[in-house]
Design an enzyme around this catalytic site. Sequence first.
Site, PDB file in Angstrom:
ATOM      1  N   GLY A  24       0.847  -1.183   0.006  1.00 35.67           N
ATOM      2  CA  GLY A  24       0.076  -0.011   0.050  1.00 35.67           C
ATOM      3  C   GLY A  24       0.894   1.149  -0.029  1.00 35.67           C
ATOM      4  N   ASN A  25       0.187   2.309   0.132  1.00 32.45           N
ATOM      5  CA  ASN A  25       0.800   3.663   0.194  1.00 32.45           C
ATOM      6  C   ASN A  25       0.495   4.448   1.464  1.00 32.45           C
ATOM      7  OD1 ASN A  25      -1.164   5.400  -0.985  1.00 32.45           O
ATOM      8  ND2 ASN A  25      -0.751   3.967  -2.654  1.00 32.45           N
ATOM      9  N   ARG A  26       0.934   5.802   1.426  1.00 27.66           N
ATOM     10  CA  ARG A  26       0.587   6.564   3.000  1.00 27.66           C
ATOM     11  C   ARG A  26      -0.597   7.596   2.407  1.00 27.66           C
ATOM     12  NH1 ARG A  26       4.625   9.699   5.207  1.00 27.66           N
ATOM     13  NH2 ARG A  26       6.130   9.535   3.494  1.00 27.66           N
TER      14      ARG A  26
END
Length: 423
Positions: free
Chosen positions: A222-224
């Site tokens: 995922g990412n932030r």
Amino acid sequence: MGNGNQVSSHWASSTGGPVHVTVGVTGGIAAYKACTLVRLLVKAGADVTVVPTRAALSMVGRTTWEALSGHPVCTDTDQDAAHVNHVRLGHVSDVIVVAPTTAHTLARIAAGMADDLLTSTVLAARCPVVLVPAMHTEMWLNPATQHNVGTVRGRGITVIEPASGRLTGADSGPGRMPEPEEIFSSLRSLLADHQRNDFAGVRFAISAGGTREPIDPVRFIGNRSSGAFGAAIARHAVARGANVTFVAAHVLPELLRGLTGAAIVQAGTAAELKKQMETAAATADVVIMAAAVADYRPEHVSDAKVKKRDGSPITLTLVENPDILAGLACNRSDPRQTIVGFAAETGDAGSSVLEYGRRKAAAKQVDLMVINEVGEDRGFGDRETAITIVDVSGAVRAAATGTKDELAETILDTISAQRGGTL
Ligand code: C5P
């Protein structure tokens, strides 16, 4: 009557006179902060009428409200009955704000009650209504209160999320009324959007958040991205009259709760986001891809949780995801459709952030590319962000620094200009 001599050119109503603001005040301790809110509104040139509940008058007295607003103050419909105040205020107000809103008054509004001047005015309102709840954390989080928040939001009322911090007693947590300056600035921005109404009837498809690509049933890549930027754009577009479909990839729940008036569709992975955006874009005038889409996904998703291998390495093969934005740009449902991408970039020795963004705009054939610099401590969740917006030829259309709310307005203004101002 009132404050005509203080009219500010910045804050006139759509009819040219001063903005009429009705400030409802209920019986919470934060009522004292509403005095500052009234002062700020009057100072900005607004014509303010204060409508306290009976309980609010035991917190701050009638004399204070009358002196601050310059208008008589009533709590019930049978006072000053000749003026039919609830109907009059409901019709002349440009915005009604209830700050603080207690759990009790929130429940009364949710139930559609009209047992005092404030609730009757809210029922008679033709303008935007903004509630600013303030209460103890347990009361705020109680399912009854949350249900009432959902009910009123479903009717188009704006509910500002309470801040976290020290409450009346020794307790602290979510439930604190935001500072009057913050409420004032939210009202200004809401009213400016509402008066403009320049996107009335324009259909937007906006993606936001970050995709998650599963590795196994419990893990993902995922990412932030929180979805804050896309949510801010959607909120302002709705306020400016747009019909918004918001495709949310793991957007924070509190951001979704603030998106009254948008149709929300959930998408978890890049593949789901692609499908949902293609559907939404088929009938959209403006398409905004603010989501952080994973460029790659694991080739195989394990059905069972991947086990440790006693120290030996694990290899994960990643395959490229399709570029959703480029696909939408090359298969436009209508040549007049405006397609906007985001380029979260880091510069390097070879090229600047702007140069990378320009190349991306050309490669993906978008009408507008919003370029911002990101890094460990920049761009994601920051309060202040800097953006440059370029068109497909690389020409700079706008550059601004500010909060995500301010930049959302810049982006929408640039879209409006791109579409020739006539939408
Ligand atoms: O190429 P890059 O990921 O930096 O481009 C960012 C822009 O492209 C964003 O608007 C993002 O939503 C979009 N994008 C996409 N599909 C991908 C990757 C990015 O639509 N697979």
